[in-house]
Design an enzyme around this catalytic site. Structure first.
Site, PDB file in Angstrom:
ATOM      1  N   ARG A 112       0.831  -1.197   0.000  1.00  0.00           N
ATOM      2  CA  ARG A 112       0.000   0.000   0.000  1.00  0.00           C
ATOM      3  C   ARG A 112       0.880   1.267   0.000  1.00  0.00           C
ATOM      4  O   ARG A 112       0.571   2.249  -0.649  1.00  0.00           O
ATOM      5  CB  ARG A 112      -0.870  -0.048   1.241  1.00  0.00           C
ATOM      6  CG  ARG A 112      -2.080   0.789   1.111  1.00  0.00           C
ATOM      7  CD  ARG A 112      -3.002   0.428   2.237  1.00  0.00           C
ATOM      8  NE  ARG A 112      -3.987   1.467   2.379  1.00  0.00           N
ATOM      9  CZ  ARG A 112      -4.711   1.631   3.463  1.00  0.00           C
ATOM     10  NH1 ARG A 112      -4.557   0.829   4.474  1.00  0.00           N
ATOM     11  NH2 ARG A 112      -5.583   2.587   3.522  1.00  0.00           N
ATOM     12  N   ASP A 154     -18.874   5.436  -0.001  1.00  0.00           N
ATOM     13  CA  ASP A 154     -19.178   4.463   1.051  1.00  0.00           C
ATOM     14  C   ASP A 154     -20.534   4.790   1.692  1.00  0.00           C
ATOM     15  O   ASP A 154     -21.335   3.896   1.970  1.00  0.00           O
ATOM     16  CB  ASP A 154     -18.078   4.505   2.128  1.00  0.00           C
ATOM     17  CG  ASP A 154     -16.710   4.713   1.514  1.00  0.00           C
ATOM     18  OD1 ASP A 154     -15.884   3.817   1.564  1.00  0.00           O
ATOM     19  OD2 ASP A 154     -16.479   5.821   0.946  1.00  0.00           O
ATOM     20  N   ARG A 180     -23.316   3.815  -0.575  1.00  0.00           N
ATOM     21  CA  ARG A 180     -23.538   2.361  -0.535  1.00  0.00           C
ATOM     22  C   ARG A 180     -24.311   1.971   0.723  1.00  0.00           C
ATOM     23  O   ARG A 180     -25.232   1.159   0.669  1.00  0.00           O
ATOM     24  CB  ARG A 180     -22.189   1.632  -0.545  1.00  0.00           C
ATOM     25  CG  ARG A 180     -21.544   1.652  -1.913  1.00  0.00           C
ATOM     26  CD  ARG A 180     -20.176   0.981  -1.896  1.00  0.00           C
ATOM     27  NE  ARG A 180     -19.623   0.952  -3.236  1.00  0.00           N
ATOM     28  CZ  ARG A 180     -18.322   0.953  -3.528  1.00  0.00           C
ATOM     29  NH1 ARG A 180     -17.443   1.001  -2.549  1.00  0.00           N
ATOM     30  NH2 ARG A 180     -17.919   0.914  -4.767  1.00  0.00           N
ATOM     31  N   HIS A 222     -11.481   6.575   4.061  1.00  0.00           N
ATOM     32  CA  HIS A 222     -12.047   5.827   2.938  1.00  0.00           C
ATOM     33  C   HIS A 222     -11.168   4.584   2.789  1.00  0.00           C
ATOM     34  O   HIS A 222     -10.150   4.597   2.107  1.00  0.00           O
ATOM     35  CB  HIS A 222     -12.026   6.675   1.655  1.00  0.00           C
ATOM     36  CG  HIS A 222     -12.357   5.880   0.427  1.00  0.00           C
ATOM     37  ND1 HIS A 222     -13.569   5.276   0.233  1.00  0.00           N
ATOM     38  CD2 HIS A 222     -11.625   5.586  -0.672  1.00  0.00           C
ATOM     39  CE1 HIS A 222     -13.562   4.647  -0.929  1.00  0.00           C
ATOM     40  NE2 HIS A 222     -12.394   4.813  -1.500  1.00  0.00           N
TER      41      HIS A 222
HETATM   42  P1  NAD Z   1      -7.771   4.289 -14.532  1.00  0.00           P
HETATM   43  O1  NAD Z   1      -6.461   3.551 -14.568  1.00  0.00           O
HETATM   44  O2  NAD Z   1      -8.891   3.833 -15.414  1.00  0.00           O
HETATM   45  O3  NAD Z   1      -7.509   5.836 -14.853  1.00  0.00           O
HETATM   46  C1  NAD Z   1      -6.436   6.566 -14.335  1.00  0.00           C
HETATM   47  C2  NAD Z   1      -6.114   7.642 -15.342  1.00  0.00           C
HETATM   48  O4  NAD Z   1      -5.112   8.486 -14.782  1.00  0.00           O
HETATM   49  C3  NAD Z   1      -5.584   7.078 -16.664  1.00  0.00           C
HETATM   50  O5  NAD Z   1      -6.317   7.597 -17.757  1.00  0.00           O
HETATM   51  C4  NAD Z   1      -4.132   7.575 -16.682  1.00  0.00           C
HETATM   52  O6  NAD Z   1      -3.653   7.843 -18.004  1.00  0.00           O
HETATM   53  C5  NAD Z   1      -4.254   8.850 -15.850  1.00  0.00           C
HETATM   54  N1  NAD Z   1      -2.975   9.311 -15.318  1.00  0.00           N
HETATM   55  C6  NAD Z   1      -1.989   8.570 -14.742  1.00  0.00           C
HETATM   56  N2  NAD Z   1      -0.964   9.375 -14.397  1.00  0.00           N
HETATM   57  C7  NAD Z   1      -1.310  10.635 -14.754  1.00  0.00           C
HETATM   58  C8  NAD Z   1      -0.664  11.888 -14.640  1.00  0.00           C
HETATM   59  N3  NAD Z   1       0.555  11.998 -14.097  1.00  0.00           N
HETATM   60  N4  NAD Z   1      -1.309  12.966 -15.127  1.00  0.00           N
HETATM   61  C9  NAD Z   1      -2.525  12.865 -15.679  1.00  0.00           C
HETATM   62  N5  NAD Z   1      -3.197  11.709 -15.806  1.00  0.00           N
HETATM   63  C10 NAD Z   1      -2.587  10.601 -15.346  1.00  0.00           C
HETATM   64  O7  NAD Z   1      -8.225   4.295 -13.015  1.00  0.00           O
HETATM   65  P2  NAD Z   1      -9.710   4.587 -12.459  1.00  0.00           P
HETATM   66  O8  NAD Z   1     -10.429   3.297 -12.312  1.00  0.00           O
HETATM   67  O9  NAD Z   1     -10.298   5.699 -13.243  1.00  0.00           O
HETATM   68  O10 NAD Z   1      -9.361   5.098 -10.987  1.00  0.00           O
HETATM   69  C11 NAD Z   1      -8.737   6.357 -10.811  1.00  0.00           C
HETATM   70  C12 NAD Z   1      -8.465   6.604  -9.337  1.00  0.00           C
HETATM   71  O11 NAD Z   1      -9.702   6.733  -8.637  1.00  0.00           O
HETATM   72  C13 NAD Z   1      -7.697   5.454  -8.660  1.00  0.00           C
HETATM   73  O12 NAD Z   1      -6.763   6.000  -7.763  1.00  0.00           O
HETATM   74  C14 NAD Z   1      -8.790   4.714  -7.919  1.00  0.00           C
HETATM   75  O13 NAD Z   1      -8.289   3.991  -6.814  1.00  0.00           O
HETATM   76  C15 NAD Z   1      -9.653   5.884  -7.505  1.00  0.00           C
HETATM   77  N6  NAD Z   1     -11.009   5.536  -7.078  1.00  0.00           N
HETATM   78  C16 NAD Z   1     -11.475   6.227  -6.010  1.00  0.00           C
HETATM   79  C17 NAD Z   1     -12.725   5.942  -5.492  1.00  0.00           C
HETATM   80  C18 NAD Z   1     -13.207   6.736  -4.299  1.00  0.00           C
HETATM   81  O14 NAD Z   1     -14.260   6.446  -3.719  1.00  0.00           O
HETATM   82  N7  NAD Z   1     -12.471   7.758  -3.891  1.00  0.00           N
HETATM   83  C19 NAD Z   1     -13.525   4.965  -6.097  1.00  0.00           C
HETATM   84  C20 NAD Z   1     -13.030   4.291  -7.209  1.00  0.00           C
HETATM   85  C21 NAD Z   1     -11.755   4.588  -7.693  1.00  0.00           C
END
Ligand code: NAD
Length: 313
Positions: free
Chosen positions: A90, A150, A153, A177
């Site tokens: 992590r 959360d 949900r 979270h």
């Molecule tokens: P994903 O891999 O589909 O998308 C991530 C995007 O970030 C990609 O398009 C990638 O090109 C872009 N990226 C990476 N580095 C970058 C940079 N330096 N500058 C600009 N863009 C950049 O992932 P996802 O499924 O869309 O998830 C995105 C984030 O959201 C993850 O960290 C995930 O854990 C988080 N998430 C949060 C929650 C919440 O409740 N907070 C819920 C689901 C997902």
């Protein structure tokens, strides 16, 4: 913020980001919407695709762009992050995503941006703190999605259990979270009546309520096992928070807010209800907690503080 023209910049056009852009377009929110990602062609493609939907919703100016477009933005939403790889700890992920956050905040602030930052990338509470420290913006104008998904949900599950519209359930997931989050079952209500009273009527025990919390906290894994990622729920939560900002609603929403003495906590972001308007977090609502809930809040805060101390060491 102009009343007529709201500009939002999305950074991270992956599953979460593109779903958020679509949700914003469906709601007709933000007259100007810029999509930024290291994968530039995808941002242009997504903007073109969403443009096609707007003949049925409302015309907006949506385009793939860069940080230079962010100078006059009202809101920047950050969903850019690297996913956890097998074998990675992590903390490895924290380090990697802190690097990504730095690569975003530096050019963002160089653009002259002076609006609100909303962070959803994980670990969201830690990355929100990083975004605030790196940007130097007021803590009220940098906040995270926290426990908004959360809580959504939990409300949906309780709504199903008690046959009530989830929007009428006044219950919160609080804290990190993540693994140490908890529900405020001792204080939660429906129509002013305690959830525990509803549960008693329906022969639902405290153990059953704990099972609902467990299902809420583990739903992400259930979804990820089946489709690889979760995005519609969080994207809609981000849209709802954005709407409260852009429409200056003073809406009470669960977010990841900066602690400045509330719950006896300092210098961390954590899930709590807060009043959201066009200034960001207008105020944190320190929701009442029973003794056992207060103990859970303290433990969740400690878990976050330990990660933050290590990550920022
Ligand atoms: P994903 O891999 O589909 O998308 C991530 C995007 O970030 C990609 O398009 C990638 O090109 C872009 N990226 C990476 N580095 C970058 C940079 N330096 N500058 C600009 N863009 C950049 O992932 P996802 O499924 O869309 O998830 C995105 C984030 O959201 C993850 O960290 C995930 O854990 C988080 N998430 C949060 C929650 C919440 O409740 N907070 C819920 C689901 C997902």
């Amino acid at each position: 913020m102009s009343l007529q023209h709201h500009k939002v910049v999305l950074v991270g056009d992956g599953a979460v980001g593109s779903s958020y852009a679509f949700a914003m377009a469906q709601q007709g929110l933000a007259e100007e919407f810029v999509i930024v990602d290291v994968f530039k062609e995808r941002t242009v493609g997504d903007a073109m695709d969403i443009e096609d939907a707007q003949a049925f919703t409302a015309p907006k100016n949506i385009y793939g762009g860069g940080y230079e477009d962010a100078g006059d933005a009202d809101l920047v939403v950050i969903t850019a992050g690297a996913p956890q790889k097998p074998g990675e700890t992590r903390l490895d992920l924290v380090d990697k995503n802190l690097g990504i956050m730095k690569s975003i905040i530096e050019p963002l602030m160089a653009s002259g941006f002076d609006g609100i930052i909303l962070v959803a990338a994980n670990p969201v509470d830690i990355l929100t703190l990083a975004a605030q420290k790196l940007s130097g913006l007021p803590t009220t104008r940098v906040f995270g999605s926290g426990t908004s998904l959360d809580t959504a949900r939990l409300r949906a599950d309780l709504g199903k259990k008690f046959n009530v519209d989830p929007r009428s359930v006044d219950a919160y997931i609080l804290g990190e979270h993540g693994d140490s989050e908890f529900a405020n079952f001792d204080e939660a209500t429906i129509g002013g009546r305690s959830i525990k009273a509803f549960a008693k009527d329906a022969n639902i025990s405290d153990e059953d309520l704990d099972a609902i919390l467990y299902a809420t906290a583990h739903k992400a894994y259930e979804i990820i096992d089946r489709k690889g990622a979760t995005f519609y729920g969080v994207a809609t939560a981000l849209m709802r928070i954005s709407k409260a900002i852009l429409k200056n609603e003073n809406a009470v929403l669960p977010v990841g807010a900066y602690m400045d003495g509330q719950y006896g906590l300092n210098d961390i972001y954590i899930g709590t209800p807060a009043i959201i308007n066009n200034q960001g977090v207008a105020s944190v609502i320190e929701t009442p907690l029973s003794d056992s809930e207060a103990t859970k809040m303290a433990a969740s805060a400690k878990a976050l503080k330990d990660i933050a101390d290590e990550a920022f060491a």
